[in-house]
Write an enzyme that holds these catalytic residues in place. Structure first.
Site, short mmCIF file in Angstrom:
data_model
loop_
_atom_site.label_atom_id
_atom_site.label_comp_id
_atom_site.label_asym_id
_atom_site.label_seq_id
_atom_site.Cartn_x
_atom_site.Cartn_y
_atom_site.Cartn_z
N LYS A 84 6.15 -5.66 -14.72
CA LYS A 84 6.90 -4.77 -15.61
C LYS A 84 8.38 -5.14 -15.52
O LYS A 84 8.98 -5.12 -14.43
CB LYS A 84 6.67 -3.34 -15.13
CG LYS A 84 6.68 -2.31 -16.21
CD LYS A 84 6.19 -1.02 -15.57
CE LYS A 84 6.36 0.15 -16.44
NZ LYS A 84 6.19 1.40 -15.67
C1 E4P Z 1 5.39 4.02 -17.61
O1 E4P Z 1 5.22 2.84 -17.74
C2 E4P Z 1 6.72 4.66 -17.53
O2 E4P Z 1 7.40 4.20 -16.42
C3 E4P Z 1 6.55 6.14 -17.50
O3 E4P Z 1 5.60 6.52 -18.49
C4 E4P Z 1 7.84 6.91 -17.64
O4 E4P Z 1 7.54 8.28 -17.78
P1 E4P Z 1 8.67 9.41 -17.59
O5 E4P Z 1 9.68 9.26 -18.70
O6 E4P Z 1 7.94 10.70 -17.68
O7 E4P Z 1 9.30 9.17 -16.25
#
Ligand code: E4P
Length: 223
Positions: A84
């Site tokens: 990622k």
């Molecule tokens: C997933 O890949 C993201 O990091 C995550 O969905 C972020 O979610 P949040 O905005 O609730 O922290």
């Protein structure tokens, strides 16, 4: 549509895997900080043993060399690791380099369709637009999902739109209707999707009526 779990909590991942609906997992440094107890790498390896689906491991370096070093190390942990990488100039370069090395990437922190388009061009396998964080600042996060799905479809881009930062069941329904290929959800939202008060009361009613019928039959036999 694929469903990923957005967590680093092994118990939650095991539970959803048992439900038979787990297609992959996304993690990030914040989610890791909530569980701790072991190294990020050890937790990722454990997750990869539970699901054969893509497991996103996020780099924290902000420079290209740092991203490449972290991402290559993650990729060695298991064959289903997806690195990622945040959207940035450096992130685009790193994703492009990862693509040429055969390492899959998930471009994170996407807030516009244009950012998603660039990440797709750089070779990201997954595009993660954040719905909830846009809603938080009074913008309709679902618009980015719709736009990006359309762009990927119209131009036949080899990537998938992963609706991220999903905060409630309505987000999930809207992402599904928008044609998102994947949504990643916190465990709590998945539980909310399972339950409905009429389902709960219906189960109780059926059980009560079943017991009444059996008691009536037993009483009749006892006459
Ligand atoms: C997933 O890949 C993201 O990091 C995550 O969905 C972020 O979610 P949040 O905005 O609730 O922290």
């Amino acid at each position: 549509m694929k469903i990923f779990l957005d967590t680093a909590d092994i118990d939650e991942i095991r539970t959803v895997a048992r439900w038979g609906i787990l297609d992959g997992v996304t993690t990030n440094p914040t989610l890791y900080s909530k569980v701790g107890g072991a190294s990020y790498e050890a937790i990722l390896q454990e997750i990869c043993k539970i699901t054969p689906g893509p497991v996103s491991a996020e780099v924290v370096a902000e420079d290209v060399d740092g991203m490449l070093t972290e991402g290559r190390a993650f990729a060695k942990l298991a064959p289903n690791i997806v690195v990622k990488v945040p959207m940035s100039e450096e992130g685009l370069e790193a994703m492009s380099r990862f693509a040429s090395e055969g390492i899959k990437t998930n471009c994170t922190l996407i807030f516009t369709a244009n950012q998603g388009l660039l990440a797709a061009k750089a070779g990201a396998s997954l595009l993660s637009p954040f719905v909830g964080r846009l809603d938080d600042i009074n913008q309709d996060g679902m618009i980015v999902i719709r736009e990006l799905v359309d762009i990927v479809t119209i131009h036949e881009l080899e990537t998938e739109v992963l609706a991220a930062s999903i905060r409630n069941p309505l987000h999930m329904t809207q992402a599904a209707l928008a044609g998102a290929h994947i949504a990643t959800l916190p465990f709590k939202v998945l539980q909310q999707m399972v339950h409905h008060p009429l389902t709960t009361s219906g189960i109780v009613q059926f059980r009560t009526d079943w017991e009444k019928a059996r008691e009536a039959l037993a009483a009749k036999k006892g006459d």
